[in-house]
Design a protein around this motif. Structure first.
Motif, short mmCIF file in Angstrom:
data_model
loop_
_atom_site.label_atom_id
_atom_site.label_comp_id
_atom_site.label_asym_id
_atom_site.label_seq_id
_atom_site.Cartn_x
_atom_site.Cartn_y
_atom_site.Cartn_z
N GLU A 12 -14.56 20.88 -42.10
CA GLU A 12 -13.32 20.87 -41.33
C GLU A 12 -13.40 21.85 -40.17
O GLU A 12 -12.38 22.27 -39.63
CB GLU A 12 -12.14 21.22 -42.25
N SER A 13 -14.61 22.24 -39.77
CA SER A 13 -14.75 23.24 -38.71
C SER A 13 -14.26 22.74 -37.35
O SER A 13 -13.98 23.56 -36.47
CB SER A 13 -16.21 23.71 -38.61
N ALA A 14 -14.10 21.44 -37.16
CA ALA A 14 -13.55 20.92 -35.91
C ALA A 14 -12.12 21.41 -35.68
O ALA A 14 -11.66 21.47 -34.54
CB ALA A 14 -13.59 19.40 -35.92
N ARG A 15 -11.44 21.81 -36.75
CA ARG A 15 -10.08 22.34 -36.61
C ARG A 15 -10.05 23.60 -35.76
O ARG A 15 -9.02 23.94 -35.18
CB ARG A 15 -9.48 22.64 -37.99
N LEU A 16 -11.18 24.30 -35.67
CA LEU A 16 -11.21 25.53 -34.88
C LEU A 16 -11.03 25.26 -33.39
O LEU A 16 -10.59 26.15 -32.65
CB LEU A 16 -12.54 26.27 -35.11
N SER A 17 -11.37 24.07 -32.94
CA SER A 17 -11.25 23.77 -31.50
C SER A 17 -10.01 22.94 -31.18
O SER A 17 -9.83 22.55 -30.03
CB SER A 17 -12.51 23.06 -31.01
N GLU A 18 -9.18 22.66 -32.16
CA GLU A 18 -7.95 21.91 -31.91
C GLU A 18 -6.95 22.78 -31.17
O GLU A 18 -6.88 23.99 -31.38
CB GLU A 18 -7.32 21.46 -33.23
N THR A 19 -6.18 22.14 -30.32
CA THR A 19 -5.10 22.83 -29.63
C THR A 19 -3.87 22.76 -30.51
O THR A 19 -3.46 21.67 -30.92
CB THR A 19 -4.81 22.16 -28.28
N PRO A 20 -3.24 23.91 -30.82
CA PRO A 20 -2.05 23.87 -31.66
C PRO A 20 -0.90 23.16 -30.95
O PRO A 20 -0.77 23.25 -29.72
CB PRO A 20 -1.71 25.33 -31.90
N SER A 21 -0.13 22.43 -31.72
CA SER A 21 1.02 21.75 -31.12
C SER A 21 2.09 22.79 -30.82
O SER A 21 2.24 23.80 -31.48
CB SER A 21 1.56 20.69 -32.07
N THR A 22 2.84 22.54 -29.76
CA THR A 22 3.91 23.47 -29.39
C THR A 22 5.25 22.82 -29.67
O THR A 22 5.39 21.61 -29.68
CB THR A 22 3.82 23.82 -27.89
N ALA A 23 6.23 23.65 -29.89
CA ALA A 23 7.57 23.15 -30.15
C ALA A 23 8.14 22.59 -28.84
O ALA A 23 7.85 23.08 -27.76
CB ALA A 23 8.46 24.27 -30.65
N THR A 24 8.92 21.54 -28.96
CA THR A 24 9.55 20.99 -27.76
C THR A 24 10.64 21.93 -27.30
O THR A 24 11.36 22.52 -28.09
CB THR A 24 10.13 19.59 -28.04
N SER A 25 10.72 22.08 -26.02
CA SER A 25 11.74 22.99 -25.47
C SER A 25 13.08 22.28 -25.38
O SER A 25 13.15 21.07 -25.20
CB SER A 25 11.31 23.51 -24.11
#
Length: 75
Positions: free
Chosen positions: A60-73
């Motif tokens: 699951e090391s590909a998770r290290l390069s994922e961009t975290p989702s941001t909350a909608t403003s």
């Protein structure tokens, strides 16, 4: 009992590398039972040898390069 391995669960922040204690991103399920957990660094170092010995690898090391989702403003 069949020879098939049970499905593995996703790795979480609670799962720690057996070598250094960092968060684990790689699980090696050993052919005779048991498992080893590794951080991405130690997993890359040992995964080829473990696979050659018949271990099933959950990477699951590909998770290290994922961009975290941001909350909608709010608008």
């Amino acid at each position: 009992m069949t020879g098939a391995l049970a499905p593995t669960k996703p790795l979480t922040a609670v799962d720690r590398c057996d070598r250094c204690g960092a968060q684990a991103y790689i699980r090696a399920c050993l052919p005779l039972g048991g498992e080893l957990l590794f951080c991405a660094h130690h997993g890359r170092r040992h995964v080829a040898a473990l696979r050659d010995k018949g271990a099933e690898i959950q990477d699951e090391s590909a998770r290290l390069s994922e961009t975290p989702s941001t909350a909608t403003s709010e608008r």
